[in-house]
Design an enzyme around this catalytic site. Sequence first.
Site, PDB file in Angstrom:
ATOM      1  N   CYS A 324       1.431  -1.245   0.452  1.00 27.34           N
ATOM      2  CA  CYS A 324      -0.133   0.019  -0.325  1.00 27.34           C
ATOM      3  C   CYS A 324       0.767   1.151   0.130  1.00 27.34           C
ATOM      4  CB  CYS A 324      -0.857  -0.005   1.553  1.00 27.34           C
ATOM      5  SG  CYS A 324      -1.878  -1.397   0.808  1.00 27.34           S
ATOM      6  N   ASP A 325       2.070   0.947  -1.203  1.00 24.71           N
ATOM      7  CA  ASP A 325       2.724   2.761  -0.864  1.00 24.71           C
ATOM      8  C   ASP A 325       2.566   2.751  -2.897  1.00 24.71           C
ATOM      9  OD1 ASP A 325       4.751   4.111  -0.920  1.00 24.71           O
ATOM     10  OD2 ASP A 325       5.778   3.802   0.679  1.00 24.71           O
TER      11      ASP A 325
END
Length: 376
Positions: A324-325
């Site tokens: 989730c980056d």
Amino acid sequence: MTERIREFLRNRREDGPCVVVDLDVVRDNYHAFAHSLPDTRVFYAVKANPAPEILNLLAELGSSFDCASVAEIEMVLATGAGADRISFGNTIKKERDIARAFELGVRLFAVDCEAEVEKIARSAPGSRVFCRILCDGAGADWPLSRKFGCAPEMAPRVLELAHRLGLAAYGISFHVGSQQGNVDAWDSALGSAAAIFHDMAERGIQLSMVNMGGGFPAKYLKEMPGVPAYGEAIFRSLTRHFGNRLPETIIEPGRGMVGNAGLIEAEVVLISRKSDDDEVRWVYLDIGKFNGLAETMDEAIRYPILTDKDSDRKTPCVLAGPTCDSVDVLYEKTPYELPVSLAIGDKVLIEACGAYTTTYSSVAFNGFSPLASYVI
Ligand SMILES: *Cc1c(COP(=O)(O)O)cnc(C)c1O
């Protein structure tokens, strides 16, 4: 992919991405370096892949080792190779680490400034030091310029201080940049090294050694010259600049020793589009920048990716990792062509992943494990 890796992956039952390294390829690479530069000692750059099986094999083949930390020195000593086969090649060292390396028997250290010479004189008295000079990294896909090395004009002063403080002013080192595609990239640095040898001789100090670093490429998508072409070009430059008084020489291959020996198997987690008229598909793998593919940073290294459907038509995709980056995108500026039939759950094989993958994995960022590694 080698037959041994294919066989290993066929029998693997664990889930999740992994890298598999074939030691037979590492052995062939070592012999190629030893054969193409017969009078040059090979110091394997441990940071490229410090798997104990790789270090054991290279120790057995007679390699020496370039280490960047006490932990890497200890890994090499654990193979049974003596400390006389180790260079502490990082120019940025804590003084207590220098002292520890000295205690462990290491007597060869890199420097690029006077402050580092003073640390070594205090904590590793009498040792050999070589001074790293700056290289611009032109022609390299992963340049290492700026951070390491001093201007060639400064090197004689650094080495003269070493001599005055009771160290052996031993030689010069440089690194032409990793994944260096130009076989002549060593020439100008060797010219600078020869000039420094000359300058030092006039000061009454005989240097002995030139450490020509790494930079030897692995084959990713782009074709690259083979090790013999590098050997010939380097030998030509050595004789051009040093005549018939060739110095002792060292190379420190990392990527060139292990890059092509490893392959990553990964899985397609999701394929989607961002809008109805989106021209590229987004393909998300279970591997990304944080669990093995850090060298896709700035899309610097472009890995060959194989699927079972490569004979089908291909269209451009943005390729991304699972975390989730939003920096965890592998290829977007230059999209990657993948088969239209590629589906969620398919396996993909990413080639030439033996170097700078496991060591660049984060420890479970977002809960994704560091890259699993098998050496066969
Ligand atoms: C990283 C490094 C190497 C290895 O470079 P490659 O391009 O992977 O061969 C060699 N020497 C030093 C000092 C390094 O830091």
